[in-house]
Design a protein around this motif. Sequence first.
Motif, PDB file in Angstrom:
ATOM      1  N   THR A  72       0.844  -1.205   0.000  1.00  0.00           N
ATOM      2  CA  THR A  72       0.000   0.000   0.000  1.00  0.00           C
ATOM      3  C   THR A  72       0.879   1.254   0.000  1.00  0.00           C
ATOM      4  O   THR A  72       0.483   2.285  -0.533  1.00  0.00           O
ATOM      5  N   THR A  73       2.085   1.150   0.582  1.00  0.00           N
ATOM      6  CA  THR A  73       3.027   2.277   0.533  1.00  0.00           C
ATOM      7  C   THR A  73       3.334   2.624  -0.919  1.00  0.00           C
ATOM      8  O   THR A  73       3.293   3.784  -1.320  1.00  0.00           O
ATOM      9  N   HIS A  74       3.648   1.584  -1.711  1.00  0.00           N
ATOM     10  CA  HIS A  74       3.971   1.822  -3.119  1.00  0.00           C
ATOM     11  C   HIS A  74       2.767   2.338  -3.897  1.00  0.00           C
ATOM     12  O   HIS A  74       2.920   3.122  -4.848  1.00  0.00           O
ATOM     13  N   SER A  75       1.570   1.900  -3.508  1.00  0.00           N
ATOM     14  CA  SER A  75       0.344   2.401  -4.168  1.00  0.00           C
ATOM     15  C   SER A  75       0.193   3.899  -3.930  1.00  0.00           C
ATOM     16  O   SER A  75      -0.118   4.660  -4.852  1.00  0.00           O
ATOM     17  N   VAL A  76       0.413   4.333  -2.665  1.00  0.00           N
ATOM     18  CA  VAL A  76       0.311   5.762  -2.340  1.00  0.00           C
ATOM     19  C   VAL A  76       1.412   6.550  -3.060  1.00  0.00           C
ATOM     20  O   VAL A  76       1.165   7.631  -3.603  1.00  0.00           O
ATOM     21  N   VAL A  77       2.619   5.981  -3.082  1.00  0.00           N
ATOM     22  CA  VAL A  77       3.743   6.627  -3.782  1.00  0.00           C
ATOM     23  C   VAL A  77       3.390   6.831  -5.266  1.00  0.00           C
ATOM     24  O   VAL A  77       3.583   7.920  -5.811  1.00  0.00           O
ATOM     25  N   GLY A  78       2.851   5.794  -5.887  1.00  0.00           N
ATOM     26  CA  GLY A  78       2.446   5.892  -7.296  1.00  0.00           C
ATOM     27  C   GLY A  78       1.366   6.938  -7.494  1.00  0.00           C
ATOM     28  O   GLY A  78       1.414   7.731  -8.447  1.00  0.00           O
ATOM     29  N   GLY A  79       0.392   6.948  -6.559  1.00  0.00           N
ATOM     30  CA  GLY A  79      -0.702   7.916  -6.649  1.00  0.00           C
ATOM     31  C   GLY A  79      -0.209   9.346  -6.545  1.00  0.00           C
ATOM     32  O   GLY A  79      -0.592  10.221  -7.337  1.00  0.00           O
ATOM     33  N   VAL A  80       0.688   9.596  -5.573  1.00  0.00           N
ATOM     34  CA  VAL A  80       1.241  10.949  -5.388  1.00  0.00           C
ATOM     35  C   VAL A  80       2.076  11.355  -6.608  1.00  0.00           C
ATOM     36  O   VAL A  80       1.976  12.484  -7.098  1.00  0.00           O
ATOM     37  N   MET A  81       2.884  10.413  -7.114  1.00  0.00           N
ATOM     38  CA  MET A  81       3.725  10.711  -8.275  1.00  0.00           C
ATOM     39  C   MET A  81       2.879  11.050  -9.500  1.00  0.00           C
ATOM     40  O   MET A  81       3.124  12.049 -10.188  1.00  0.00           O
ATOM     41  N   GLY A  82       1.849  10.235  -9.770  1.00  0.00           N
ATOM     42  CA  GLY A  82       0.984  10.466 -10.928  1.00  0.00           C
ATOM     43  C   GLY A  82       0.276  11.812 -10.854  1.00  0.00           C
ATOM     44  O   GLY A  82       0.237  12.568 -11.845  1.00  0.00           O
TER      45      GLY A  82
END
Length: 494
Positions: free
Chosen positions: A168-178
């Motif tokens: 879920t950390t990587h999901s949030v990271v991807g979301g913030v980056m996008g």
Amino acid sequence: MAGNDHHPKHLETLDRDLGRVQMLELATAYVAKPVAGIGIALVFVVFAALLAALLFGGSGHAVTIVIASVFGAYMALNIGANDVANNMGPAVGANALTMGGAIAIAAVFESAGALLAGGDVVSTIAKGIIAPTSMGSVDVFIWAMMAALLSSALWVNLATWIGAPVSTTHSVVGGVMGAGIAAAGFGAVGWGTMGMIAASWVISPLMGGLIAAGCLWFIKSRIIYREDKIAAARLWVPVLVGIMAGAFAAYLAMKGLKHLVEIGLPTALLLGLAMGALIWLVMIPVVRRQSEGLENRNKSLKVLFGVPLIVSAALLSFAHGANDVANAVGPLAAIVEAARSGHFTEGFGIPFWVMLIGAFGISFGLFLFGPRLIRIVGSEITKLNPMRAYCVALSAAITVIVASWLGLPVSSTHIAVGAVFGVGFFREWDAERRLRKARIAMPERARYSPEERRRRKLVRRAHFMTIAAAWIVTVPAAALLSMVIFWSIRAMVA
């Protein structure tokens, strides 16, 4: 009396009717279970919206905060459904805990970890992924955080549906980056931070797998393959439980309690050493008493690892709640702070009501939708027993400590699942090695066909491929979703 030899017609009809009713009940239960789960989840999301409305009803940004609270509650539910399986799966798969017991322990310790030790100070945009100043205005920042929150929740939901435990950390990271790319272009992204996060996709499962495999090798060589297993267990089980206690003491001091008191790595390791030595001494008479009257076989050893396994699962849940609840509510806290104060370039604390949504959301998500992934992690990747599950739990704690010492970002999901695969692949290698030795000793023994050897593999290859693929696409998939959502929000508001 003759009439008793034949089944009366009205009773046959009654049997058929009862059969139909029973089938109807089963069908209703089958349909109602997921429907009820979704219904309870919706009630929780509505509760989060009402709580936000109650607190911010009079402010100009009330609608924004209410919508963000809905997204935050949805994200917390998904973290509970997906992420918590990694802590509880091994203990359930090893039959040390029932599914109900695992859910109860996880719900209590996840919530305790989130509420007691989870009050992290969130840097405005998650951990240097996006330069806050590139956002330009408060409104753009709020839209970006909304997009990040919803996209990561949708991605974790999809991963849970296909049966893949993802970070879920990587999901949030991807979301913030996008969202950051959509708002301010590629130049806004801190690519150095993203490179470190990408490296953790490989480092986390490899370290977790190697440490778990090494632990299992030690248990097999020092206890399981010994002539007198019980005598070997009396010597080594207290040592192993002491190592686990020490590792968890250091892990919790460094990770789980860092928001209550700042503890450096050397101090955490000293605390771990002291706790490990204490528990080792305490366990010597306990294991001696437990092992009295046990038969000299592998099955007896499982008894000695049961309690340490349950305790480790509880501690992992506490640390997870302390660390990962910020994933669910970090962007929500950022939106609340930006909407309330008009600032978005400084750090801020997470309000208690936001932590409450995160803590209860994770518990509800686990209770309603967690069992499927607990089963996959615990019993469908490879067969676990208490010794193997112990190796997975110990690996999770040690890997985080080693990674912190080396300054590497790691994912608790990738470590735990990597450890399960590590145990499974070690078992395959060990079984193959023993088979080769047996063949040398008995050359006349029949050989397995290639098909039979493939069938006897101890790790489910289908799960391996699904999970690896989900890990690789998590950041880009969440980023693409986030970009689309950000553009949609901007189009609607404009």
